[in-house]
Write a protein that holds these residues in place. Structure first.
Motif, PDB file in Angstrom:
ATOM      1  N   PRO A  81     -49.271 -55.469 -41.098  1.00 23.56           N
ATOM      2  CA  PRO A  81     -50.082 -56.115 -39.698  1.00 23.56           C
ATOM      3  C   PRO A  81     -52.099 -56.249 -40.391  1.00 23.56           C
ATOM      4  O   PRO A  81     -52.720 -56.751 -40.494  1.00 23.56           O
ATOM      5  CB  PRO A  81     -50.178 -56.621 -38.871  1.00 23.56           C
ATOM      6  N   ASP A  82     -52.518 -53.859 -40.521  1.00 23.55           N
ATOM      7  CA  ASP A  82     -53.904 -54.131 -40.029  1.00 23.55           C
ATOM      8  C   ASP A  82     -54.675 -54.345 -41.512  1.00 23.55           C
ATOM      9  O   ASP A  82     -55.502 -54.902 -41.719  1.00 23.55           O
ATOM     10  CB  ASP A  82     -53.617 -52.935 -39.914  1.00 23.55           C
ATOM     11  N   VAL A  83     -52.978 -54.013 -42.365  1.00 23.66           N
ATOM     12  CA  VAL A  83     -53.480 -54.217 -43.884  1.00 23.66           C
ATOM     13  C   VAL A  83     -53.412 -55.340 -44.664  1.00 23.66           C
ATOM     14  O   VAL A  83     -54.786 -55.819 -45.294  1.00 23.66           O
ATOM     15  CB  VAL A  83     -52.494 -53.730 -44.485  1.00 23.66           C
ATOM     16  N   CYS A  84     -53.107 -56.440 -44.179  1.00 25.37           N
ATOM     17  CA  CYS A  84     -52.586 -58.024 -44.399  1.00 25.37           C
ATOM     18  C   CYS A  84     -54.487 -58.741 -43.361  1.00 25.37           C
ATOM     19  O   CYS A  84     -55.089 -59.186 -44.152  1.00 25.37           O
ATOM     20  CB  CYS A  84     -51.912 -58.738 -43.357  1.00 25.37           C
ATOM     21  N   GLU A  85     -54.666 -57.854 -42.327  1.00 28.19           N
ATOM     22  CA  GLU A  85     -56.271 -58.213 -41.577  1.00 28.19           C
ATOM     23  C   GLU A  85     -57.064 -58.189 -42.384  1.00 28.19           C
ATOM     24  O   GLU A  85     -58.018 -59.561 -42.683  1.00 28.19           O
ATOM     25  CB  GLU A  85     -56.224 -57.950 -40.164  1.00 28.19           C
ATOM     26  N   ASN A  86     -57.555 -56.570 -43.200  1.00 28.19           N
ATOM     27  CA  ASN A  86     -58.122 -56.018 -44.004  1.00 28.19           C
ATOM     28  C   ASN A  86     -57.796 -56.788 -45.317  1.00 28.19           C
ATOM     29  O   ASN A  86     -59.566 -56.814 -45.397  1.00 28.19           O
ATOM     30  CB  ASN A  86     -59.100 -55.258 -43.862  1.00 28.19           C
ATOM     31  N   ASP A  87     -57.029 -57.609 -45.608  1.00 25.38           N
ATOM     32  CA  ASP A  87     -57.297 -57.826 -47.282  1.00 25.38           C
ATOM     33  C   ASP A  87     -56.669 -59.222 -47.717  1.00 25.38           C
ATOM     34  O   ASP A  87     -55.284 -58.821 -48.235  1.00 25.38           O
ATOM     35  CB  ASP A  87     -57.067 -56.675 -47.855  1.00 25.38           C
ATOM     36  N   PRO A  88     -56.610 -60.048 -46.555  1.00 28.20           N
ATOM     37  CA  PRO A  88     -55.797 -61.619 -47.124  1.00 28.20           C
ATOM     38  C   PRO A  88     -55.914 -61.715 -48.091  1.00 28.20           C
ATOM     39  O   PRO A  88     -54.356 -62.622 -48.468  1.00 28.20           O
ATOM     40  CB  PRO A  88     -56.834 -62.410 -46.130  1.00 28.20           C
ATOM     41  N   ALA A  89     -56.390 -61.633 -49.316  1.00 27.00           N
ATOM     42  CA  ALA A  89     -56.140 -61.740 -50.638  1.00 27.00           C
ATOM     43  C   ALA A  89     -55.089 -60.944 -51.302  1.00 27.00           C
ATOM     44  O   ALA A  89     -54.222 -61.928 -51.615  1.00 27.00           O
ATOM     45  CB  ALA A  89     -57.405 -61.675 -51.432  1.00 27.00           C
ATOM     46  N   HIS A  90     -55.107 -59.397 -50.497  1.00 29.24           N
ATOM     47  CA  HIS A  90     -53.543 -59.281 -51.393  1.00 29.24           C
ATOM     48  C   HIS A  90     -52.335 -59.523 -50.387  1.00 29.24           C
ATOM     49  O   HIS A  90     -51.503 -59.694 -51.454  1.00 29.24           O
ATOM     50  CB  HIS A  90     -54.376 -57.160 -50.765  1.00 29.24           C
ATOM     51  N   ALA A  91     -52.483 -59.845 -49.095  1.00 31.55           N
ATOM     52  CA  ALA A  91     -51.344 -59.680 -48.875  1.00 31.55           C
ATOM     53  C   ALA A  91     -51.358 -61.485 -49.495  1.00 31.55           C
ATOM     54  O   ALA A  91     -49.918 -61.569 -49.342  1.00 31.55           O
ATOM     55  CB  ALA A  91     -52.126 -60.283 -47.208  1.00 31.55           C
ATOM     56  N   PRO A 137     -49.085 -68.857 -36.093  1.00 32.23           N
ATOM     57  CA  PRO A 137     -48.383 -67.621 -36.292  1.00 32.23           C
ATOM     58  C   PRO A 137     -50.252 -67.176 -35.641  1.00 32.23           C
ATOM     59  O   PRO A 137     -51.661 -67.473 -36.129  1.00 32.23           O
ATOM     60  CB  PRO A 137     -48.948 -67.206 -37.829  1.00 32.23           C
ATOM     61  N   LEU A 138     -50.758 -65.572 -35.147  1.00 28.40           N
ATOM     62  CA  LEU A 138     -51.906 -65.315 -34.205  1.00 28.40           C
ATOM     63  C   LEU A 138     -52.345 -64.647 -35.772  1.00 28.40           C
ATOM     64  O   LEU A 138     -53.465 -63.835 -35.498  1.00 28.40           O
ATOM     65  CB  LEU A 138     -51.209 -64.556 -33.209  1.00 28.40           C
ATOM     66  N   ASN A 139     -51.764 -63.845 -37.032  1.00 27.98           N
ATOM     67  CA  ASN A 139     -52.500 -63.177 -37.705  1.00 27.98           C
ATOM     68  C   ASN A 139     -52.426 -63.484 -39.004  1.00 27.98           C
ATOM     69  O   ASN A 139     -51.530 -64.214 -39.408  1.00 27.98           O
ATOM     70  CB  ASN A 139     -51.989 -61.773 -37.542  1.00 27.98           C
ATOM     71  N   ALA A 140     -52.857 -62.535 -40.546  1.00 27.82           N
ATOM     72  CA  ALA A 140     -53.433 -62.951 -41.882  1.00 27.82           C
ATOM     73  C   ALA A 140     -52.210 -62.346 -42.269  1.00 27.82           C
ATOM     74  O   ALA A 140     -50.968 -63.194 -42.922  1.00 27.82           O
ATOM     75  CB  ALA A 140     -54.258 -61.701 -42.237  1.00 27.82           C
ATOM     76  N   TYR A 141     -51.379 -61.435 -41.358  1.00 32.13           N
ATOM     77  CA  TYR A 141     -49.527 -61.449 -42.083  1.00 32.13           C
ATOM     78  C   TYR A 141     -48.763 -61.746 -41.300  1.00 32.13           C
ATOM     79  O   TYR A 141     -48.186 -62.720 -42.577  1.00 32.13           O
ATOM     80  CB  TYR A 141     -48.894 -60.318 -40.967  1.00 32.13           C
TER      81      TYR A 141
END
Length: 312
Positions: A81-91, A137-141
């Motif tokens: 989740p933290d990676v997705c939040e910081n880099d939503p394009a990658h997610a 959903p609450l987050n980018a992940y």
């Protein structure tokens, strides 16, 4: 499927925590001789797997042309989740765009796709959640996984999504699961010279054993192989609610260490997480699909098999 034919299953992301369990279950299942398992991996590819970068569309197309699978299980994702939040394009590239490409290639072959999703498509305010409940959903992940679900099912309504909660199982490193990642801090907290370990006691989780999920997926694949394809949204979950604080206490008991644990009763994560996303598993249970290993026995087996634990 005729008895003389092989049913080819591509396990995408077979080097990961869940992918290894799926590939192992399919290879050892009754009647496994009729199953041809093609494993893919990226950074951890080895002699038993095909190296495949899901972000390389030409490579994905070439893979499907070469192996022509009857079914594809997509266990690869950006799940942090933290990676997705910081880099939503990658997610999005991995969790949505790559899945859309896989769906397109599968459709051209007439292959069935089973993609792994998450309980984080829900906001955790009104459990239990059924497959047709409205996601929030609450987050980018969670958003990327929800968008991936929609991309897959829009491409081919006969495909299937399997939502899962917190996973744990045979691991190659403590951090492969948010369950086993607690272990070093638990062990270290027993040292009188070290401070207590703070553990989240706010969010309720349902730890789910990857070998059990692999049995579920084998059951779903067997249904497809005999022409009883399961499509749409499905869910599977362990049935023991516990916070990370509860999990840590159980791990400490299993290891017989006098851990000093502090319950953290308010969320501290910078990435928002849902409080309780208990998934209803009734759809698969009604088909006779499923297995649940009690958490205490599963975690004891896992930790007993790994003697290279931190000093206790």
């Amino acid at each position: 499927m005729r008895a003389s034919e092989h049913f080819t299953v591509a396990v995408i992301g077979a080097s990961g925590l869940l992918g290894r369990a799926i590939a192992g279950e399919l290879a050892s299942a009754p009647g496994a001789k009729q199953w041809r398992i093609v494993r893919t991996a990226h950074s951890r590819a080895d002699a038993h797997s095909v190296k495949l970068d899901l972000l390389d569309r030409d490579a994905v197309s070439a893979f499907f042309r070469e192996f022509a699978p009857d079914a594809i299980v997509v266990a690869a994702a950006e799940r942090r989740p933290d990676v997705c939040e910081n880099d939503p394009a990658h997610a999005r590239a991995l969790n949505v765009d790559a899945l859309r490409v896989i769906a397109s290639e599968a459709r051209s072959l007439g292959a069935w796709v089973l993609s792994i999703s998450t309980d984080y498509v829900f906001d955790g305010t009104a459990p239990p959640y059924f497959p047709d409940d409205a996601p929030a959903p609450l987050n980018a992940y969670g958003q990327s996984k929800l968008d991936g679900e929609r991309a897959l099912l829009e491409s081919d309504p006969a495909s299937c999504v399997l939502r899962l909660p917190l996973l744990y199982g045979p691991f190659t490193g403590w951090n492969e699961s948010a369950v086993t990642s607690l272990t070093p801090a638990i062990v270290e907290s027993a040292d009188p010279a070290r401070p207590p370990a703070s553990m989240d006691a706010w969010a309720t989780r349902y730890p789910t054993f990857t070998p059990d999920v692999a049995v579920v997926i084998r059951g779903m694949l067997e249904h497809h192989a005999k022409g009883a394809t399961i499509s749409g949204i499905t869910q599977w979950s362990g049935d023991e609610p516990m916070t990370k604080f509860d999990i840590a206490q159980r791990i400490a008991r299993t290891l017989n260490v006098d851990a000093k644990l502090v319950a953290q009763r308010t969320p501290t994560d910078t990435t928002p997480r849902p409080r309780d996303c208990h998934l209803d598993s009734g759809r698969l249970e009604a088909l006779g699909i499923g297995r649940r290993t009690p958490f205490d026995s599963a975690i004891a087996t896992l930790l007993a098999n790994y003697p290279d634990m931190p000093d206790q």
